[in-house]
Motif scaffolding. Sequence first.
Motif, short mmCIF file in Angstrom:
data_model
loop_
_atom_site.label_atom_id
_atom_site.label_comp_id
_atom_site.label_asym_id
_atom_site.label_seq_id
_atom_site.Cartn_x
_atom_site.Cartn_y
_atom_site.Cartn_z
N THR A 108 0.83 -1.21 0.00
CA THR A 108 0.00 0.00 0.00
C THR A 108 0.87 1.27 0.00
O THR A 108 2.05 1.23 0.39
CB THR A 108 -0.88 0.07 1.27
OG1 THR A 108 -0.04 -0.11 2.43
CG2 THR A 108 -1.97 -0.98 1.29
N ARG A 145 -4.63 -8.38 1.16
CA ARG A 145 -4.33 -7.11 0.51
C ARG A 145 -2.98 -7.18 -0.23
O ARG A 145 -2.82 -6.65 -1.32
CB ARG A 145 -4.31 -6.01 1.58
CG ARG A 145 -4.47 -4.63 0.98
CD ARG A 145 -4.87 -3.63 2.01
NE ARG A 145 -3.86 -3.42 3.02
CZ ARG A 145 -4.01 -2.59 4.04
NH1 ARG A 145 -5.12 -1.90 4.19
NH2 ARG A 145 -3.06 -2.44 4.94
N LYS A 153 4.06 0.64 -1.83
CA LYS A 153 3.62 0.10 -3.11
C LYS A 153 4.29 0.86 -4.26
O LYS A 153 4.75 0.25 -5.24
CB LYS A 153 2.10 0.22 -3.20
CG LYS A 153 1.50 -0.52 -4.36
CD LYS A 153 -0.02 -0.49 -4.24
CE LYS A 153 -0.68 -1.07 -5.45
NZ LYS A 153 -2.05 -0.59 -5.61
#
Length: 284
Positions: free
Chosen positions: A24, A50, A28
């Motif tokens: 994230t 996730r 990311k």
Amino acid sequence: MAASSVFRPGLFNHKVAIVTGGGTGIGKAISEELLELGCNVVISSRKVERLEAAAEEMRQKIPASSPARVTPLQCNIRNEDEVKDLVSSVLKRYGRIDFLVNNGGGQFSSPAEHMSSKGWKAVIDTNLTGTFHCCQQVYAAWMKQHGGVIVNIIADMWKGFPGMAHTGAARAAVDNLTKSLAIEWAASGVRVNSVAPGTIFSKTAMENYKDLGPSLFKMSISSAVCFLLSPGASYISGDTLRVDAGQSLYHSMWEIPNHSAWPEAPEGENQEALKELLNPKSKL
Ligand code: ADE
């Protein structure tokens, strides 16, 4: 993959990176730029679903001709044994670890007076101790013998961090840890640096950059990280690079506190004028 990195394609071909919190946000963006440059990337965090979704998304962007691979591996960095397992899994799969990016972290906002000991310890455990575990295990299992590069993501905590005192303290500690490790591990050919992102989520920055803001911000952090990992930074260690467009020099996030309850100044000082000067509502 749309070429967006400023660095030479293939710069990190056949290298291997671990990026904590790689599924994230900033982590990311860093993982995507490393992949674009040919690096194999292990993204790690606690939330496996996730992480797997992020890895799948990243795979779609890797051209068939690229040697880069992305692997999601679950790990709670607070737990030393899980970090050991992460490092040995990466070595088993890829046979080397060139780069470690310590980006995994978390915090919650609370006035210091209301922070529970449990909440305080959780934030210190993730942001400071988790980073330490990752550095120590990667060093012991690989970098001590083979060298490597570590980048720690910290925060703009140079003027304190009211409202998130725990994370401010943890990030300042990582800034210091960076220096200690840079010296202790220099003889192994390990460079250790930090990147301190500024805050662009201020009202004026949001108005200026609109929807582009978050991606511009993430790209500016990831290119700074790629630079520090690259041979272009081969003589840089023990340093913290502020990626904040100078914000920490010219701007403070904090309001002037109310000083009306302050003790009397020494004899002869103009107490009322001083209080007025420190009044948040007064015009400076
Ligand atoms: N990101 C936030 N908290 C984390 C943790 N404990 N382990 C790994 N990544 C994290």
